[in-house]
Design a protein around this motif. Structure first.
Motif, PDB file in Angstrom:
ATOM      1  N   PHE A  14       0.838  -1.198   0.000  1.00 40.31           N
ATOM      2  CA  PHE A  14       0.000   0.000   0.000  1.00 40.31           C
ATOM      3  C   PHE A  14       0.877   1.254   0.000  1.00 40.31           C
ATOM      4  O   PHE A  14       0.643   2.192  -0.773  1.00 40.31           O
ATOM      5  N   ALA A  15       1.900   1.287   0.854  1.00 37.23           N
ATOM      6  CA  ALA A  15       2.787   2.455   0.965  1.00 37.23           C
ATOM      7  C   ALA A  15       3.557   2.700  -0.327  1.00 37.23           C
ATOM      8  O   ALA A  15       3.753   3.854  -0.728  1.00 37.23           O
ATOM      9  N   ILE A  16       3.985   1.657  -1.002  1.00 35.79           N
ATOM     10  CA  ILE A  16       4.699   1.817  -2.272  1.00 35.79           C
ATOM     11  C   ILE A  16       3.782   2.504  -3.280  1.00 35.79           C
ATOM     12  O   ILE A  16       4.180   3.427  -3.981  1.00 35.79           O
ATOM     13  N   GLY A  17       2.526   2.056  -3.347  1.00 34.85           N
ATOM     14  CA  GLY A  17       1.558   2.704  -4.237  1.00 34.85           C
ATOM     15  C   GLY A  17       1.307   4.147  -3.836  1.00 34.85           C
ATOM     16  O   GLY A  17       1.325   5.054  -4.669  1.00 34.85           O
ATOM     17  N   ARG A  18       1.077   4.379  -2.545  1.00 31.42           N
ATOM     18  CA  ARG A  18       0.805   5.739  -2.055  1.00 31.42           C
ATOM     19  C   ARG A  18       1.977   6.670  -2.354  1.00 31.42           C
ATOM     20  O   ARG A  18       1.784   7.809  -2.784  1.00 31.42           O
ATOM     21  N   ASN A  19       3.187   6.200  -2.159  1.00 30.59           N
ATOM     22  CA  ASN A  19       4.368   7.034  -2.403  1.00 30.59           C
ATOM     23  C   ASN A  19       4.566   7.359  -3.872  1.00 30.59           C
ATOM     24  O   ASN A  19       5.273   8.301  -4.201  1.00 30.59           O
ATOM     25  N   ASP A  26      -0.653  13.692 -15.499  1.00 29.73           N
ATOM     26  CA  ASP A  26      -1.850  13.490 -16.304  1.00 29.73           C
ATOM     27  C   ASP A  26      -1.521  12.583 -17.485  1.00 29.73           C
ATOM     28  O   ASP A  26      -0.552  12.818 -18.214  1.00 29.73           O
ATOM     29  N   GLY A  27      -2.291  11.540 -17.677  1.00 23.86           N
ATOM     30  CA  GLY A  27      -2.091  10.623 -18.794  1.00 23.86           C
ATOM     31  C   GLY A  27      -1.209   9.431 -18.474  1.00 23.86           C
ATOM     32  O   GLY A  27      -0.968   8.596 -19.344  1.00 23.86           O
ATOM     33  N   LEU A  28      -0.741   9.301 -17.220  1.00 26.05           N
ATOM     34  CA  LEU A  28       0.119   8.167 -16.858  1.00 26.05           C
ATOM     35  C   LEU A  28      -0.711   6.885 -16.788  1.00 26.05           C
ATOM     36  O   LEU A  28      -1.821   6.884 -16.250  1.00 26.05           O
ATOM     37  N   ILE A  29      -0.148   5.823 -17.318  1.00 27.69           N
ATOM     38  CA  ILE A  29      -0.818   4.522 -17.329  1.00 27.69           C
ATOM     39  C   ILE A  29       0.076   3.494 -16.644  1.00 27.69           C
ATOM     40  O   ILE A  29       1.268   3.382 -16.955  1.00 27.69           O
ATOM     41  N   PHE A  30      -0.523   2.748 -15.713  1.00 28.37           N
ATOM     42  CA  PHE A  30       0.139   1.606 -15.084  1.00 28.37           C
ATOM     43  C   PHE A  30      -0.492   0.338 -15.626  1.00 28.37           C
ATOM     44  O   PHE A  30      -1.719   0.229 -15.686  1.00 28.37           O
ATOM     45  N   MET A  31       0.332  -0.615 -16.012  1.00 29.88           N
ATOM     46  CA  MET A  31      -0.126  -1.932 -16.440  1.00 29.88           C
ATOM     47  C   MET A  31       0.362  -2.904 -15.363  1.00 29.88           C
ATOM     48  O   MET A  31       1.567  -2.995 -15.119  1.00 29.88           O
ATOM     49  N   LEU A  32      -0.567  -3.606 -14.707  1.00 29.69           N
ATOM     50  CA  LEU A  32      -0.223  -4.503 -13.614  1.00 29.69           C
ATOM     51  C   LEU A  32      -0.486  -5.952 -13.972  1.00 29.69           C
ATOM     52  O   LEU A  32      -1.511  -6.270 -14.573  1.00 29.69           O
ATOM     53  N   VAL A  42      -4.129  -3.955  -3.836  1.00 34.69           N
ATOM     54  CA  VAL A  42      -3.517  -3.260  -2.688  1.00 34.69           C
ATOM     55  C   VAL A  42      -2.664  -2.103  -3.198  1.00 34.69           C
ATOM     56  O   VAL A  42      -2.738  -0.981  -2.678  1.00 34.69           O
ATOM     57  N   PHE A  43      -1.858  -2.356  -4.243  1.00 37.30           N
ATOM     58  CA  PHE A  43      -1.075  -1.278  -4.848  1.00 37.30           C
ATOM     59  C   PHE A  43      -2.009  -0.197  -5.371  1.00 37.30           C
ATOM     60  O   PHE A  43      -1.764   0.996  -5.181  1.00 37.30           O
ATOM     61  N   ALA A  44      -3.096  -0.590  -6.044  1.00 36.07           N
ATOM     62  CA  ALA A  44      -4.066   0.376  -6.588  1.00 36.07           C
ATOM     63  C   ALA A  44      -4.667   1.228  -5.477  1.00 36.07           C
ATOM     64  O   ALA A  44      -4.834   2.449  -5.636  1.00 36.07           O
ATOM     65  N   ALA A 102      -4.396   6.058 -15.115  1.00 28.62           N
ATOM     66  CA  ALA A 102      -5.075   4.782 -15.341  1.00 28.62           C
ATOM     67  C   ALA A 102      -4.219   3.642 -14.812  1.00 28.62           C
ATOM     68  O   ALA A 102      -2.989   3.669 -14.927  1.00 28.62           O
ATOM     69  N   LEU A 103      -4.887   2.665 -14.240  1.00 27.68           N
ATOM     70  CA  LEU A 103      -4.218   1.466 -13.755  1.00 27.68           C
ATOM     71  C   LEU A 103      -5.000   0.277 -14.297  1.00 27.68           C
ATOM     72  O   LEU A 103      -6.219   0.197 -14.089  1.00 27.68           O
ATOM     73  N   ILE A 104      -4.329  -0.614 -15.016  1.00 28.54           N
ATOM     74  CA  ILE A 104      -4.986  -1.735 -15.662  1.00 28.54           C
ATOM     75  C   ILE A 104      -4.445  -3.034 -15.075  1.00 28.54           C
ATOM     76  O   ILE A 104      -3.283  -3.394 -15.294  1.00 28.54           O
ATOM     77  N   GLU A 105      -5.305  -3.729 -14.305  1.00 29.67           N
ATOM     78  CA  GLU A 105      -4.936  -5.030 -13.757  1.00 29.67           C
ATOM     79  C   GLU A 105      -5.109  -6.093 -14.834  1.00 29.67           C
ATOM     80  O   GLU A 105      -5.921  -5.958 -15.725  1.00 29.67           O
ATOM     81  N   TRP A 106      -4.323  -7.164 -14.726  1.00 29.76           N
ATOM     82  CA  TRP A 106      -4.328  -8.264 -15.688  1.00 29.76           C
ATOM     83  C   TRP A 106      -3.994  -7.732 -17.088  1.00 29.76           C
ATOM     84  O   TRP A 106      -4.586  -8.112 -18.091  1.00 29.76           O
ATOM     85  N   SER A 107      -3.033  -6.859 -17.141  1.00 29.20           N
ATOM     86  CA  SER A 107      -2.698  -6.169 -18.397  1.00 29.20           C
ATOM     87  C   SER A 107      -2.139  -7.087 -19.475  1.00 29.20           C
ATOM     88  O   SER A 107      -2.175  -6.737 -20.647  1.00 29.20           O
ATOM     89  N   SER A 108      -1.661  -8.257 -19.106  1.00 33.56           N
ATOM     90  CA  SER A 108      -1.102  -9.165 -20.115  1.00 33.56           C
ATOM     91  C   SER A 108      -2.138  -9.532 -21.173  1.00 33.56           C
ATOM     92  O   SER A 108      -1.782  -9.877 -22.298  1.00 33.56           O
ATOM     93  N   VAL A 109      -3.416  -9.415 -20.846  1.00 32.50           N
ATOM     94  CA  VAL A 109      -4.494  -9.725 -21.785  1.00 32.50           C
ATOM     95  C   VAL A 109      -4.458  -8.770 -22.981  1.00 32.50           C
ATOM     96  O   VAL A 109      -4.802  -9.147 -24.102  1.00 32.50           O
TER      97      VAL A 109
END
Length: 158
Positions: A14-19, A26-32, A42-44, A102-109
């Motif tokens: 959680f702290a890693i995500g919060r930090n 603006d426009g940053l995308i995370f693929m998880l 938890v990271f989200a 944006a944060l996209i879980e299961w991004s390998s799809v």
């Protein structure tokens, strides 16, 4: 460019995500990617907290997308039930990638056909049941700068 962090518990992840929140643009995308119960949501939750989101961030498993207001709009996707980028486009999800974070879980799809710059986060089991290995990889110049800035300014003495 790749950086790895070890989390020893839910609170660390959680702290890693919060930090990371203050370094987002603006426009940053995370693929998880990660197995079930690896810590993706938890990271989200931590990232949302770092972005000033009020309220509870939940897994978008059945809704496919949840949106929240914070410093930036925060869009949390679950790609698990999609059949590739065509489904992502058909649902209009690409419209949410222009602004906010944006944060996209299961991004390998969708990763093979994903046309945007992003920071990929892989979360895997560590040595103990609670340990997680978080590996961040930047794809695109802007994402490299953000990831590098975050890495050099945060203290990972978890």
């Amino acid at each position: 460019m790749t950086y790895t962090v070890i989390s020893h518990c839910y609170e660390d992840t959680f702290a890693i995500g919060r930090n990371f929140g203050p370094y987002c643009e603006d426009g940053l995308i995370f693929m998880l990617d990660g197995d079930l119960a690896a810590g993706k949501t938890v990271f989200a939750k931590g990232l949302g907290d770092g972005l000033g989101v009020k309220g509870t961030i939940k897994s978008p498993s059945y809704t496919l997308m949840c949106s929240y207001e914070g410093t930036f709009p925060f869009y949390h996707f679950d790609a698990y039930h999609l059949n590739g980028m065509d489904d992502f486009y058909d649902l209009g999800f690409d419209e949410f990638l222009e602004e906010g974070v944006a944060l996209i879980e299961w991004s390998s799809v969708i990763a093979d056909e994903f046309p945007y710059n992003f920071i990929h986060l892989s979360i895997i089991q560590g040595e103990t049941e609670d340990d997680r290995i978080l590996t961040f990889t930047a794809h695109g110049d802007g994402c490299k700068e953000i990831l590098e800035d975050w890495w050099h300014h945060e203290n990972f003495g978890l």
